[in-house]
Scaffold this active site. Sequence first.
Site, PDB file in Angstrom:
ATOM      1  N   CYS A  94     -51.487 -25.631  27.968  1.00 25.95           N
ATOM      2  CA  CYS A  94     -50.201 -25.941  27.335  1.00 25.95           C
ATOM      3  C   CYS A  94     -49.247 -24.754  27.445  1.00 25.95           C
ATOM      4  O   CYS A  94     -48.075 -24.911  27.813  1.00 25.95           O
ATOM      5  CB  CYS A  94     -50.414 -26.322  25.880  1.00 25.95           C
ATOM      6  SG  CYS A  94     -48.911 -26.836  25.022  1.00 25.95           S
ATOM      7  N   GLY A 124     -43.909 -24.752  12.158  1.00 23.54           N
ATOM      8  CA  GLY A 124     -44.814 -23.968  11.327  1.00 23.54           C
ATOM      9  C   GLY A 124     -44.123 -22.742  10.758  1.00 23.54           C
ATOM     10  O   GLY A 124     -42.971 -22.439  11.075  1.00 23.54           O
ATOM     11  N   VAL A 125     -44.850 -22.007   9.931  1.00 23.83           N
ATOM     12  CA  VAL A 125     -44.261 -20.848   9.258  1.00 23.83           C
ATOM     13  C   VAL A 125     -43.948 -19.722  10.238  1.00 23.83           C
ATOM     14  O   VAL A 125     -42.930 -19.025  10.100  1.00 23.83           O
ATOM     15  CB  VAL A 125     -45.197 -20.353   8.125  1.00 23.83           C
ATOM     16  CG1 VAL A 125     -46.526 -19.873   8.681  1.00 23.83           C
ATOM     17  CG2 VAL A 125     -44.532 -19.249   7.304  1.00 23.83           C
ATOM     18  N   ASP A 126     -44.786 -19.521  11.265  1.00 26.32           N
ATOM     19  CA  ASP A 126     -44.614 -18.382  12.164  1.00 26.32           C
ATOM     20  C   ASP A 126     -43.330 -18.471  12.987  1.00 26.32           C
ATOM     21  O   ASP A 126     -42.519 -17.545  12.996  1.00 26.32           O
ATOM     22  CB  ASP A 126     -45.830 -18.253  13.084  1.00 26.32           C
ATOM     23  CG  ASP A 126     -47.118 -18.009  12.314  1.00 26.32           C
ATOM     24  OD1 ASP A 126     -47.067 -17.263  11.315  1.00 26.32           O
ATOM     25  OD2 ASP A 126     -48.161 -18.571  12.690  1.00 26.32           O
ATOM     26  N   CYS A 134     -54.067 -30.260  18.976  1.00 28.30           N
ATOM     27  CA  CYS A 134     -53.105 -31.193  18.381  1.00 28.30           C
ATOM     28  C   CYS A 134     -53.365 -32.651  18.712  1.00 28.30           C
ATOM     29  O   CYS A 134     -53.056 -33.534  17.915  1.00 28.30           O
ATOM     30  CB  CYS A 134     -51.685 -30.802  18.786  1.00 28.30           C
ATOM     31  SG  CYS A 134     -51.361 -30.842  20.560  1.00 28.30           S
ATOM     32  N   MET A 149     -39.622 -23.536  18.280  1.00 29.68           N
ATOM     33  CA  MET A 149     -39.901 -23.828  16.870  1.00 29.68           C
ATOM     34  C   MET A 149     -40.880 -24.995  16.765  1.00 29.68           C
ATOM     35  O   MET A 149     -40.531 -26.136  17.061  1.00 29.68           O
ATOM     36  CB  MET A 149     -38.602 -24.133  16.127  1.00 29.68           C
ATOM     37  CG  MET A 149     -37.625 -22.968  16.129  1.00 29.68           C
ATOM     38  SD  MET A 149     -36.104 -23.302  15.191  1.00 29.68           S
ATOM     39  CE  MET A 149     -36.760 -23.373  13.502  1.00 29.68           C
ATOM     40  N   GLY A 152     -43.663 -17.670  18.058  1.00 32.04           N
ATOM     41  CA  GLY A 152     -44.349 -17.153  16.879  1.00 32.04           C
ATOM     42  C   GLY A 152     -45.779 -16.739  17.138  1.00 32.04           C
ATOM     43  O   GLY A 152     -46.564 -16.608  16.189  1.00 32.04           O
TER      44      GLY A 152
END
Length: 408
Positions: A114, A24-26, A210, A21, A138
């Site tokens: 990553c 984010g939305v996905d 990021c 998690m 996601g």
Amino acid sequence: MFLNSLDLPGQPDNSRIVVAMSGGVDSSVVAGLLKKEGYDVIGITLQLYDHGAATHRVGACCAGQDIEDARRVAETLGIPHYVLDYEKRFREAVIDPFAESYAHGETPVPCVACNQTVKFADLLATARELGADALATGHYIRSRPHGAHRALFRPFDVERDQSYFLFATTQEQIDYLRFPLGDLPKAHVREIATEMGFVVADKHDSQDICFVPQGKYSDVITKLRPEAVNPGVIVHIDGQVLGKHSGIVNYTVGQRRGIGVATGEALYVVYLDVENARVIVGPREMLETHKLFLRDVNWLGDERLDNFPSDGLEMAVKVRSTRPSHLARLHYQEGVFSVDFLECENSVAPGQACVFYDGNGDGARILGGGFVTHSQRAVGVEMMLRRVLCNPETKAAVSSEFKTTASK
């Protein structure tokens, strides 16, 4: 034998799934959908870097607010949620290699590193320790049974296709991973998030790397590798010195804007001579690439490498995530992978990923990929490059620039 929606044996309530998690939305919708189906869901969020100025930056992933958002979604769903501090590991496996690669004139893809290390190696190991039957993310990519294993395919929503960043996923990892959003359009994912009452339903998608504030790679390199920021000269491929630059880290092959010279001619960065701190520029046609050589290739195709066709395999390849794929022929000889383009490609830089597909169509299978070590262009261009790289006058100009800088 009965298989559930994740191709695991038994009913959903017999399967434990760890969901990565991000906040984010996905990934939130992935957790929500799996929880709704009855799976035993555990959410894990990774703290990857010192949040600093990026904590509240719109368009960043993995920022401080994201951790709080993931926690709130997990609370809404009533699932366990853990935050793991991977900051040291992330720096060693992703940030430092990124800086080192950029300082050597390459164009690295840190999101691949990553996924390859922190997310699909370390996090996957943690999921196994928690007794999970699978790790779900996601990402927009499809995973399906293929023979005795699973294979990766481009997603339904081609505009969100993330297969370029996942080519380094090993077969063992693919067999354990699940991607529930592969068959869904992004718009529908947001609708689901709204229906489930998630605070992230209207959250912006992550866009930048990021740990790179405002997308300024040079700022990161200057901080981590200050010794690599050396001034030098900008040289036309015909040998003419056009001007000076403050560091090769400010340039990448194919760049047009912000070169720092004005000649009335549209100029592009053609080559970065790191050893002599020279930025070689020229017209666009000098960027046309005919052949690539690759390192660290992850081969996911069905053909055995010890029995690879002598004339190679025709396939589609991508050298940038935002570009369409192009037809090419992949060769493997004496441990070396190379790619011959059958369609015109340009602006390929060392360090970029080259990803293989079994075709150009929707739902194409991902056959692996590797990182570009060097490329070959037209014979005439290669000769011009060698000539300017061996030109003692432009090397002398660089030496003079260093002396001038040192005397200030």
